[in-house]
Design a protein around this motif. Structure first.
Motif, mmCIF file in Angstrom:
data_model
loop_
_atom_site.group_PDB
_atom_site.id
_atom_site.type_symbol
_atom_site.label_atom_id
_atom_site.label_comp_id
_atom_site.label_asym_id
_atom_site.label_seq_id
_atom_site.Cartn_x
_atom_site.Cartn_y
_atom_site.Cartn_z
ATOM 1 N N ALA A 54 0.829 -1.208 0.000
ATOM 2 C CA ALA A 54 0.000 0.000 0.000
ATOM 3 C C ALA A 54 0.865 1.260 0.000
ATOM 4 O O ALA A 54 0.547 2.250 -0.676
ATOM 5 C CB ALA A 54 -0.926 -0.009 1.217
ATOM 6 N N GLY A 65 2.946 -0.232 -7.845
ATOM 7 C CA GLY A 65 2.199 -0.962 -6.827
ATOM 8 C C GLY A 65 1.686 -2.292 -7.352
ATOM 9 O O GLY A 65 1.748 -3.325 -6.657
ATOM 10 N N THR A 69 2.878 -6.066 -6.098
ATOM 11 C CA THR A 69 1.904 -7.077 -5.673
ATOM 12 C C THR A 69 2.013 -8.340 -6.516
ATOM 13 O O THR A 69 1.971 -9.460 -5.993
ATOM 14 C CB THR A 69 0.480 -6.513 -5.769
#
Length: 346
Positions: A54, A65, A69
Protein backbone atom coordinates in the motif's frame (compact mmCIF):
# COMPACT_ATOMS: atom_id res chain seq x y z
CA UNK A 1 14.14 2.85 -13.31
CA UNK A 2 11.93 4.16 -10.53
CA UNK A 3 12.90 7.25 -8.59
CA UNK A 4 12.65 5.66 -5.15
CA UNK A 5 13.19 8.08 -2.23
CA UNK A 6 15.96 7.14 0.16
CA UNK A 7 13.59 7.07 3.13
CA UNK A 8 11.58 4.27 1.50
CA UNK A 9 14.70 2.12 1.14
CA UNK A 10 15.55 2.85 4.78
CA UNK A 11 11.99 2.03 5.87
CA UNK A 12 12.19 -1.29 4.05
CA UNK A 13 15.56 -2.19 5.60
CA UNK A 14 14.40 -1.25 9.10
CA UNK A 15 11.20 -3.26 8.67
CA UNK A 16 13.11 -6.38 7.63
CA UNK A 17 15.69 -6.09 10.43
CA UNK A 18 13.07 -5.43 13.12
CA UNK A 19 10.88 -8.25 11.82
CA UNK A 20 13.75 -10.74 11.94
CA UNK A 21 14.71 -9.58 15.45
CA UNK A 22 11.15 -9.91 16.75
CA UNK A 23 10.77 -13.32 15.14
CA UNK A 24 14.05 -14.54 16.63
CA UNK A 25 13.14 -13.31 20.12
CA UNK A 26 9.68 -14.84 19.90
CA UNK A 27 11.16 -18.25 19.05
CA UNK A 28 14.39 -18.19 21.03
CA UNK A 29 13.33 -21.31 22.93
CA UNK A 30 12.94 -24.64 21.15
CA UNK A 31 9.29 -25.59 20.81
CA UNK A 32 6.93 -27.19 18.34
CA UNK A 33 5.02 -24.61 16.30
CA UNK A 34 1.39 -25.61 16.02
CA UNK A 35 -1.24 -24.69 13.47
CA UNK A 36 -2.69 -21.73 15.42
CA UNK A 37 0.69 -20.13 16.02
CA UNK A 38 1.72 -20.65 12.39
CA UNK A 39 -1.58 -19.15 11.21
CA UNK A 40 -1.09 -16.10 13.42
CA UNK A 41 2.46 -15.53 12.16
CA UNK A 42 1.37 -16.09 8.56
CA UNK A 43 -1.23 -13.38 9.05
CA UNK A 44 1.46 -11.05 10.39
CA UNK A 45 3.79 -11.60 7.43
CA UNK A 46 1.04 -11.32 4.82
CA UNK A 47 -0.32 -8.20 6.50
CA UNK A 48 3.14 -6.66 6.63
CA UNK A 49 3.70 -7.35 2.93
CA UNK A 50 0.31 -5.85 2.00
CA UNK A 51 0.89 -2.75 4.13
CA UNK A 52 4.22 -2.18 2.43
CA UNK A 53 2.50 -2.70 -0.92
CA UNK A 54 0.00 0.00 0.00
CA UNK A 55 2.91 2.34 0.74
CA UNK A 56 4.37 1.55 -2.68
CA UNK A 57 1.02 2.38 -4.28
CA UNK A 58 0.80 5.71 -2.45
CA UNK A 59 4.43 6.80 -2.91
CA UNK A 60 5.45 5.40 -6.29
CA UNK A 61 2.13 5.09 -8.11
CA UNK A 62 -0.33 2.50 -9.39
CA UNK A 63 1.94 0.72 -11.88
CA UNK A 64 4.80 0.08 -9.39
CA UNK A 65 2.20 -0.96 -6.83
CA UNK A 66 0.70 -3.54 -9.18
CA UNK A 67 4.17 -4.79 -10.12
CA UNK A 68 5.11 -5.18 -6.45
CA UNK A 69 1.90 -7.08 -5.67
CA UNK A 70 2.31 -9.32 -8.73
CA UNK A 71 5.96 -10.09 -7.96
CA UNK A 72 5.18 -10.79 -4.29
CA UNK A 73 2.31 -13.14 -5.12
CA UNK A 74 4.39 -14.86 -7.81
CA UNK A 75 7.27 -15.46 -5.42
CA UNK A 76 4.83 -16.59 -2.73
CA UNK A 77 3.32 -19.18 -5.06
CA UNK A 78 6.69 -20.42 -6.30
CA UNK A 79 7.85 -20.81 -2.70
CA UNK A 80 5.40 -23.69 -2.27
CA UNK A 81 7.94 -25.85 -4.12
CA UNK A 82 10.47 -24.86 -1.47
CA UNK A 83 8.17 -26.21 1.21
CA UNK A 84 8.19 -29.69 -0.32
CA UNK A 85 11.99 -29.65 -0.34
CA UNK A 86 12.11 -28.41 3.26
CA UNK A 87 9.94 -31.37 4.25
CA UNK A 88 12.28 -33.70 2.34
CA UNK A 89 15.37 -32.27 4.07
CA UNK A 90 13.81 -32.46 7.55
CA UNK A 91 12.78 -36.06 6.94
CA UNK A 92 16.21 -37.02 5.58
CA UNK A 93 18.07 -35.59 8.59
CA UNK A 94 15.30 -36.54 11.05
CA UNK A 95 15.16 -33.02 12.44
CA UNK A 96 13.03 -32.81 15.60
CA UNK A 97 10.07 -30.48 15.08
CA UNK A 98 11.16 -28.24 17.96
CA UNK A 99 14.37 -27.33 16.08
CA UNK A 100 12.89 -26.76 12.63
CA UNK A 101 12.04 -23.08 13.07
CA UNK A 102 15.63 -22.22 14.00
CA UNK A 103 16.88 -23.95 10.86
CA UNK A 104 14.41 -22.09 8.66
CA UNK A 105 15.23 -18.78 10.35
CA UNK A 106 18.88 -18.96 9.33
CA UNK A 107 17.83 -20.37 5.97
CA UNK A 108 15.71 -17.27 5.39
CA UNK A 109 18.57 -14.96 6.34
CA UNK A 110 20.79 -16.67 3.81
CA UNK A 111 18.05 -16.54 1.19
CA UNK A 112 17.68 -12.77 1.65
CA UNK A 113 21.40 -12.29 1.03
CA UNK A 114 21.64 -14.66 -1.95
CA UNK A 115 18.47 -13.37 -3.60
CA UNK A 116 19.74 -9.82 -3.20
CA UNK A 117 22.95 -10.75 -5.03
CA UNK A 118 21.19 -12.68 -7.80
CA UNK A 119 18.48 -10.09 -8.35
CA UNK A 120 20.98 -7.23 -8.45
CA UNK A 121 23.04 -9.12 -11.01
CA UNK A 122 19.89 -10.01 -12.96
CA UNK A 123 18.68 -6.42 -13.13
CA UNK A 124 22.12 -5.28 -14.31
CA UNK A 125 22.31 -7.96 -17.00
CA UNK A 126 18.76 -7.33 -18.27
CA UNK A 127 19.34 -3.57 -18.46
CA UNK A 128 22.40 -4.10 -20.70
CA UNK A 129 21.56 -7.26 -22.61
CA UNK A 130 17.87 -7.49 -23.42
CA UNK A 131 18.41 -10.71 -25.37
CA UNK A 132 19.09 -12.52 -22.09
CA UNK A 133 15.33 -12.45 -21.52
CA UNK A 134 15.03 -15.19 -24.15
CA UNK A 135 17.43 -17.30 -22.08
CA UNK A 136 15.38 -16.61 -18.94
CA UNK A 137 12.23 -17.62 -20.82
CA UNK A 138 13.91 -20.87 -21.87
CA UNK A 139 14.77 -21.59 -18.21
CA UNK A 140 11.13 -21.14 -17.22
CA UNK A 141 9.89 -23.35 -20.07
CA UNK A 142 12.36 -26.05 -19.01
CA UNK A 143 11.17 -25.73 -15.40
CA UNK A 144 7.61 -26.15 -16.65
CA UNK A 145 8.64 -29.34 -18.43
CA UNK A 146 10.33 -30.71 -15.30
CA UNK A 147 7.24 -30.06 -13.19
CA UNK A 148 4.87 -31.65 -15.70
CA UNK A 149 7.17 -34.65 -16.01
CA UNK A 150 7.32 -34.79 -12.20
CA UNK A 151 11.10 -34.45 -12.16
CA UNK A 152 11.16 -31.71 -9.54
CA UNK A 153 11.74 -34.14 -6.64
CA UNK A 154 15.29 -35.08 -7.66
CA UNK A 155 16.93 -33.00 -4.91
CA UNK A 156 19.02 -35.26 -2.66
CA UNK A 157 20.00 -33.55 0.63
CA UNK A 158 22.81 -36.02 1.27
CA UNK A 159 24.44 -35.26 -2.08
CA UNK A 160 24.14 -31.50 -1.68
CA UNK A 161 27.40 -29.74 -2.53
CA UNK A 162 27.00 -27.51 0.54
CA UNK A 163 26.68 -30.52 2.85
CA UNK A 164 29.66 -32.29 1.28
CA UNK A 165 31.80 -29.16 1.57
CA UNK A 166 30.80 -28.78 5.21
CA UNK A 167 31.91 -32.32 5.97
CA UNK A 168 35.26 -31.64 4.32
CA UNK A 169 35.81 -28.47 6.36
CA UNK A 170 34.94 -29.98 9.74
CA UNK A 171 33.57 -33.20 11.22
CA UNK A 172 29.82 -33.49 11.80
CA UNK A 173 28.73 -35.39 14.90
CA UNK A 174 25.97 -38.00 14.86
CA UNK A 175 23.61 -36.56 17.48
CA UNK A 176 21.85 -33.23 17.81
CA UNK A 177 22.85 -30.95 20.68
CA UNK A 178 19.69 -28.96 21.20
CA UNK A 179 19.65 -25.92 18.94
CA UNK A 180 23.45 -25.59 18.88
CA UNK A 181 25.34 -25.55 15.59
CA UNK A 182 28.73 -26.30 17.15
CA UNK A 183 29.99 -28.24 20.16
CA UNK A 184 33.42 -29.14 21.47
CA UNK A 185 34.50 -32.76 21.55
CA UNK A 186 37.97 -33.72 22.78
CA UNK A 187 38.96 -30.06 22.62
CA UNK A 188 37.96 -29.74 18.95
CA UNK A 189 35.10 -27.76 17.47
CA UNK A 190 32.60 -30.09 15.82
CA UNK A 191 29.49 -29.23 13.80
CA UNK A 192 26.12 -30.66 14.81
CA UNK A 193 23.65 -32.11 12.29
CA UNK A 194 21.66 -28.87 12.60
CA UNK A 195 24.39 -27.01 10.71
CA UNK A 196 24.29 -29.62 7.94
CA UNK A 197 20.54 -29.07 7.66
CA UNK A 198 21.03 -25.31 7.29
CA UNK A 199 23.62 -25.97 4.57
CA UNK A 200 21.14 -28.21 2.73
CA UNK A 201 18.39 -25.55 3.05
CA UNK A 202 20.68 -22.89 1.60
CA UNK A 203 21.70 -25.17 -1.27
CA UNK A 204 18.03 -25.81 -2.05
CA UNK A 205 17.31 -22.07 -2.16
CA UNK A 206 20.14 -21.56 -4.64
CA UNK A 207 18.51 -24.16 -6.88
CA UNK A 208 15.10 -22.51 -6.63
CA UNK A 209 16.59 -19.12 -7.41
CA UNK A 210 17.15 -20.41 -10.96
CA UNK A 211 13.37 -20.32 -11.46
CA UNK A 212 12.49 -17.47 -9.13
CA UNK A 213 14.86 -14.78 -10.37
CA UNK A 214 13.90 -14.97 -14.08
CA UNK A 215 10.21 -15.13 -13.13
CA UNK A 216 10.25 -11.98 -11.00
CA UNK A 217 12.34 -10.11 -13.59
CA UNK A 218 9.50 -10.74 -16.04
CA UNK A 219 7.26 -8.65 -13.79
CA UNK A 220 9.67 -5.76 -13.24
CA UNK A 221 13.31 -4.90 -13.91
CA UNK A 222 13.44 -2.34 -11.12
CA UNK A 223 15.73 -3.34 -8.26
CA UNK A 224 13.46 -1.90 -5.57
CA UNK A 225 10.35 -3.74 -6.78
CA UNK A 226 11.99 -7.12 -7.36
CA UNK A 227 13.96 -7.20 -4.11
CA UNK A 228 11.30 -5.88 -1.72
CA UNK A 229 8.66 -8.23 -3.15
CA UNK A 230 11.03 -11.21 -2.85
CA UNK A 231 12.08 -10.24 0.65
CA UNK A 232 8.54 -10.03 2.01
CA UNK A 233 7.63 -13.33 0.35
CA UNK A 234 10.70 -15.02 1.85
CA UNK A 235 10.04 -13.58 5.32
CA UNK A 236 6.74 -15.44 5.49
CA UNK A 237 8.18 -18.73 4.28
CA UNK A 238 8.76 -20.23 7.75
CA UNK A 239 5.23 -19.58 8.98
CA UNK A 240 3.81 -20.87 5.70
CA UNK A 241 5.75 -24.11 6.09
CA UNK A 242 4.40 -24.80 9.58
CA UNK A 243 0.92 -23.73 8.49
CA UNK A 244 0.86 -26.22 5.62
CA UNK A 245 2.98 -28.97 7.22
CA UNK A 246 1.17 -32.24 6.83
CA UNK A 247 -1.18 -30.80 4.20
CA UNK A 248 1.21 -30.28 1.29
CA UNK A 249 0.19 -33.50 -0.45
CA UNK A 250 -3.45 -32.42 -0.44
CA UNK A 251 -2.77 -29.61 -2.91
CA UNK A 252 -1.91 -32.07 -5.68
CA UNK A 253 -3.08 -29.76 -8.48
CA UNK A 254 -0.91 -26.89 -7.26
CA UNK A 255 2.21 -28.14 -9.06
CA UNK A 256 0.28 -28.14 -12.34
CA UNK A 257 -0.87 -24.61 -11.61
CA UNK A 258 2.70 -23.51 -10.93
CA UNK A 259 3.76 -25.08 -14.23
CA UNK A 260 1.08 -23.05 -16.02
CA UNK A 261 2.21 -19.87 -14.25
CA UNK A 262 5.86 -20.47 -15.16
CA UNK A 263 5.00 -21.07 -18.80
CA UNK A 264 2.85 -17.92 -18.84
CA UNK A 265 5.73 -15.89 -17.36
CA UNK A 266 8.06 -17.44 -19.97
CA UNK A 267 5.77 -16.19 -22.73
CA UNK A 268 5.67 -12.78 -21.06
CA UNK A 269 9.49 -12.64 -21.04
CA UNK A 270 9.73 -13.66 -24.70
CA UNK A 271 7.21 -10.98 -25.69
CA UNK A 272 9.09 -8.35 -23.68
CA UNK A 273 12.36 -9.21 -25.39
CA UNK A 274 10.74 -9.25 -28.85
CA UNK A 275 9.05 -5.91 -28.18
CA UNK A 276 12.35 -4.27 -27.23
CA UNK A 277 14.64 -5.94 -29.76
CA UNK A 278 12.52 -6.29 -32.89
CA UNK A 279 9.43 -4.12 -33.17
CA UNK A 280 7.16 -2.19 -30.78
CA UNK A 281 4.17 -3.68 -32.63
CA UNK A 282 4.71 -6.94 -30.71
CA UNK A 283 2.45 -6.58 -27.64
CA UNK A 284 3.62 -6.92 -24.06
CA UNK A 285 1.51 -8.46 -21.31
CA UNK A 286 0.52 -5.72 -18.81
CA UNK A 287 1.19 -6.30 -15.10
CA UNK A 288 -2.55 -6.20 -14.16
CA UNK A 289 -3.15 -9.08 -16.60
CA UNK A 290 -0.24 -11.02 -15.09
CA UNK A 291 -1.64 -10.47 -11.59
CA UNK A 292 -5.09 -11.63 -12.68
CA UNK A 293 -3.67 -14.78 -14.32
CA UNK A 294 -1.61 -15.71 -11.25
CA UNK A 295 -4.52 -15.21 -8.86
CA UNK A 296 -6.90 -17.16 -11.09
CA UNK A 297 -4.56 -20.09 -11.65
CA UNK A 298 -3.70 -20.38 -7.95
CA UNK A 299 -7.35 -20.16 -6.95
CA UNK A 300 -8.45 -22.81 -9.45
CA UNK A 301 -5.56 -25.12 -8.49
CA UNK A 302 -6.39 -24.95 -4.77
CA UNK A 303 -10.12 -25.33 -5.41
CA UNK A 304 -9.62 -28.40 -7.61
CA UNK A 305 -7.28 -29.94 -5.04
CA UNK A 306 -9.94 -29.54 -2.35
CA UNK A 307 -12.83 -30.77 -4.50
CA UNK A 308 -10.92 -33.73 -5.96
CA UNK A 309 -8.77 -35.09 -3.14
CA UNK A 310 -6.44 -38.03 -3.60
CA UNK A 311 -6.99 -40.88 -1.18
CA UNK A 312 -3.63 -41.31 0.58
CA UNK A 313 -2.10 -44.76 0.55
CA UNK A 314 -1.82 -46.36 4.02
CA UNK A 315 1.60 -46.24 5.62
CA UNK A 316 3.51 -49.38 4.73
CA UNK A 317 4.99 -51.33 7.66
CA UNK A 318 8.58 -52.44 7.65
CA UNK A 319 9.68 -56.07 7.44
CA UNK A 320 8.89 -56.53 11.13
CA UNK A 321 5.34 -55.26 10.69
CA UNK A 322 6.07 -51.95 12.44
CA UNK A 323 4.82 -48.76 10.74
CA UNK A 324 7.49 -46.35 9.58
CA UNK A 325 8.56 -43.84 12.20
CA UNK A 326 7.63 -40.19 11.80
CA UNK A 327 10.32 -38.02 10.21
CA UNK A 328 9.84 -35.54 13.05
CA UNK A 329 11.09 -37.95 15.72
CA UNK A 330 14.70 -37.54 16.81
CA UNK A 331 17.18 -40.23 15.72
CA UNK A 332 17.50 -43.23 17.99
CA UNK A 333 20.74 -44.14 19.69
CA UNK A 334 21.38 -47.20 17.53
CA UNK A 335 21.31 -45.31 14.24
CA UNK A 336 24.87 -45.17 12.95
CA UNK A 337 24.45 -43.27 9.66
CA UNK A 338 26.04 -39.86 9.96
CA UNK A 339 23.72 -36.98 9.00
CA UNK A 340 24.68 -35.73 5.58
CA UNK A 341 25.78 -39.16 4.33
CA UNK A 342 23.71 -40.77 1.57
CA UNK A 343 21.47 -43.63 2.74
CA UNK A 344 23.34 -46.91 2.97
CA UNK A 345 22.35 -49.75 0.69
CA UNK A 346 20.48 -52.56 2.34
Amino acid sequence: MLDVPLWLWVAFAVTVVVSLAVDLLAHREAHVIGFKEAAAWSGVWVGLALVFGAVVFLVLGVTPGVEYTTAWLLEKSLSVDNLFVFALIFAYFRVPRAYQHRVLFFGVMGALVFRGIFLTAGVAVVSRFTAVLFAFAAVLFYSTYKILEEEEDSFDPGKSIAVRLLRKVMPVRDEYAGMKFFVKEAGKRVATPLLAVVAAIEAADLIFAVDSVPAVLAVSDDAFIVYTSNAFAILGLRALYFLLAGMLDRFHYLSKGLALILSFIGVKLALQASHKLFTPSIPEIPSPVSLAVIVTVLGVSVALSIRRPINPAPASPDQNGVPSRSADDPPSADETRRPGDPPQDS
